[in-house]
Design an enzyme around this catalytic site. Structure first.
Site, PDB file in Angstrom:
ATOM      1  N   TYR A 115       0.830  -1.199   0.000  1.00  0.00           N
ATOM      2  CA  TYR A 115       0.000   0.000   0.000  1.00  0.00           C
ATOM      3  C   TYR A 115       0.869   1.256   0.000  1.00  0.00           C
ATOM      4  CZ  TYR A 115      -3.004   3.763   1.484  1.00  0.00           C
ATOM      5  OH  TYR A 115      -3.648   4.994   1.551  1.00  0.00           O
ATOM      6  N   ARG A 137       1.848   9.017  12.615  1.00  0.00           N
ATOM      7  CA  ARG A 137       1.463  10.301  13.221  1.00  0.00           C
ATOM      8  C   ARG A 137      -0.041  10.538  13.151  1.00  0.00           C
ATOM      9  NH1 ARG A 137       2.990  14.939   9.477  1.00  0.00           N
ATOM     10  NH2 ARG A 137       1.097  14.093   8.539  1.00  0.00           N
ATOM     11  N   ARG A 189     -10.421   5.225   8.516  1.00  0.00           N
ATOM     12  CA  ARG A 189      -9.371   4.838   7.569  1.00  0.00           C
ATOM     13  C   ARG A 189      -8.324   4.068   8.369  1.00  0.00           C
ATOM     14  NH1 ARG A 189      -8.475   7.759   3.094  1.00  0.00           N
ATOM     15  NH2 ARG A 189      -6.330   8.270   3.606  1.00  0.00           N
ATOM     16  N   PHE A 233      15.575  19.574  -1.851  1.00  0.00           N
ATOM     17  CA  PHE A 233      14.185  19.178  -2.071  1.00  0.00           C
ATOM     18  C   PHE A 233      13.910  17.788  -1.484  1.00  0.00           C
ATOM     19  CE2 PHE A 233      11.228  16.805  -4.787  1.00  0.00           C
ATOM     20  CZ  PHE A 233      10.097  17.598  -4.708  1.00  0.00           C
TER      21      PHE A 233
END
Length: 415
Positions: free
Chosen positions: A168, A214, A227, A287
């Site tokens: 997933y 988290r 969920r 980045f």
């Protein structure tokens, strides 16, 4: 900026916070004039301010491609996240999303707040996508196709095993890592190692697993339907139902389960460090590195912390500003990963069922950092993170804050 109380407790946060505030204001004023690009960059600032700031440092062509890539996947994610959409409607949209990005007229109303605006006006994203170079378009289409199919699969499938969990996370985040690597390669700015696909996937998995850990309480309390992403193979060792972790009577088991989840996430760090060490372009490096440092900082705060099941656990804004200000080279990455892993190590309870496994993972991370030979040059993220109460320093800081806030207020009034 951060709260006044937090700044007074950590006065060395002030300068990085000020720099972050000024950078954000500058970025917001650099919105392109074209309607579709203006929409994309304005929306980027609304759905992810920190990500928008890091994107601004990329060169113009790569910056546009990454901006569109992020918004396309954010749109896909909005469809997946909206629990009010019937499955028989949601699944075909997810599967066909890679085709919709070529349609200047396509939109689909779903989500809430800024995400609803994004989906209602998705034609702007499609218009921007169609202006990208073909190499960028091909990479974005490929990842959108694979991610949509993976999301559709897990709409109808529970996350049962750790293998399911990894699969997933691969679909929703590992593929983001692969897609970004494809964009970097298409830009000509990077030539990655032969194992770039594996380590790109690990970059995404570490970020996603941190978010899943988290966001336990937000996800389990989702309306109209919970969920559930924590794998049954882990949580069933501690409780009968995943939602049982949020109840006070299960606090001890909940923390043990949380620590098990964190230990699983730590397995990806060595690949993440390897990936970052392979990058050549300084803007691409920042980045990639800033979110990774934010992730290990967040996971260090979550570990052994019952507050994960009571509210929101996140790094204070001043520490986030420090990470964004101080992350420029691999020396900074090694220093941050070493500092945060050491902080996490101090929180390990020897009686925790996974203590040995956790300590072994942390030692592996610290070994990589030590062997870099760069720790003596590291900037501090955690070691100086004790409150400092020098009265003179605090008085000067209060005066500076008053001047800055007055300036910002006056500046807002003239805009």
């Amino acid at each position: 900026m951060g709260s006044l109380g937090a700044i007074l407790r950590h006065p060395d946060d002030f300068y990085p916070l000020l720099k972050l505030k000024m950078a954000a204001k500058k970025a917001e004023k650099q919105i392109p004039p074209e309607p579709h690009w203006g929409f994309c960059y304005s929306m980027l600032h609304k759905v992810s301010r920190s990500f928008a700031l890091v994107i601004q440092q990329l060169g113009p062509h790569l910056r546009n491609a990454v901006c569109v890539f992020y918004l396309v996947l954010r749109g896909l994610d909005t469809v997946e996240d909206d629990m009010s959409i019937p499955t028989d409607v949601k699944v075909p949209i997810l599967i066909a999303f890679h085709r919709h990005i070529y349609d200047r007229d396509w939109h689909f109303s779903c989500g809430t707040k800024d995400y609803k605006v994004l989906m209602d006006q998705f034609h702007h994203v499609s218009a921007a996508f169609l202006e990208l170079e073909k190499g960028y378009q091909d990479a974005i289409e490929d990842i959108t196709l694979r991610m949509g199919a993976g999301m559709a699969k897990f709409i109808c499938k529970e996350v049962e095993t750790i293998e399911d969990y990894d699969e997933y996370c691969h679909y929703v985040a590992g593929l983001v890592g692969l897609g970004l690597s494809k964009l970097f390669l298409a830009s000509g700015l990077e030539v990655l190692t032969p194992d770039w696909e594996q380590i790109s996937n690990s970059m995404g998995l570490f970020l996603q697993k941190t978010n899943i850990i988290r966001d336990y309480l937000e996800d389990i309390n989702e309306i109209p339907k919970s969920r559930m992403f924590w794998p049954r193979q882990i949580w069933s060792k501690y409780v009968d139902k995943l939602e049982d972790l949020k109840y006070e009577e299960n606090s001890t088991k909940a923390v043990q389960c949380l620590n098990d989840m964190v230990t699983n996430a730590l397995t990806h760090i060595e690949d993440c460090v390897k990936y970052m060490a392979s990058l050549r372009d300084p803007a691409i490096f920042r980045f990639c590195a800033i979110p990774q440092i934010m992730a290990i900082g967040t996971i260090a705060l979550c570990y052994n912390n019952i507050e994960v099941f009571r509210g929101v656990v996140k790094m204070r804004r001043g520490l986030t500003a420090k990470v964004m200000d101080r992350t420029n080279t691999m020396t900074d990455v090694y220093g941050a990963f070493y500092s945060f892993s050491r902080l996490l190590k101090t929180k390990v309870d020897k009686n925790d069922p996974n203590a040995t496994k956790t300590l072994n993972q942390l030692e592996a991370v610290q070994k990589v950092c030590r062997e870099s030979g760069m720790l003596h040059k590291r900037k501090s993220y955690v070691d100086d993170d004790k409150p400092q109460f020098n009265p003179l320093y605090v008085a000067i800081l209060v005066i500076l804050l008053s001047i800055v806030f007055a300036y910002l207020k006056a500046n807002q009034g003239t805009e």
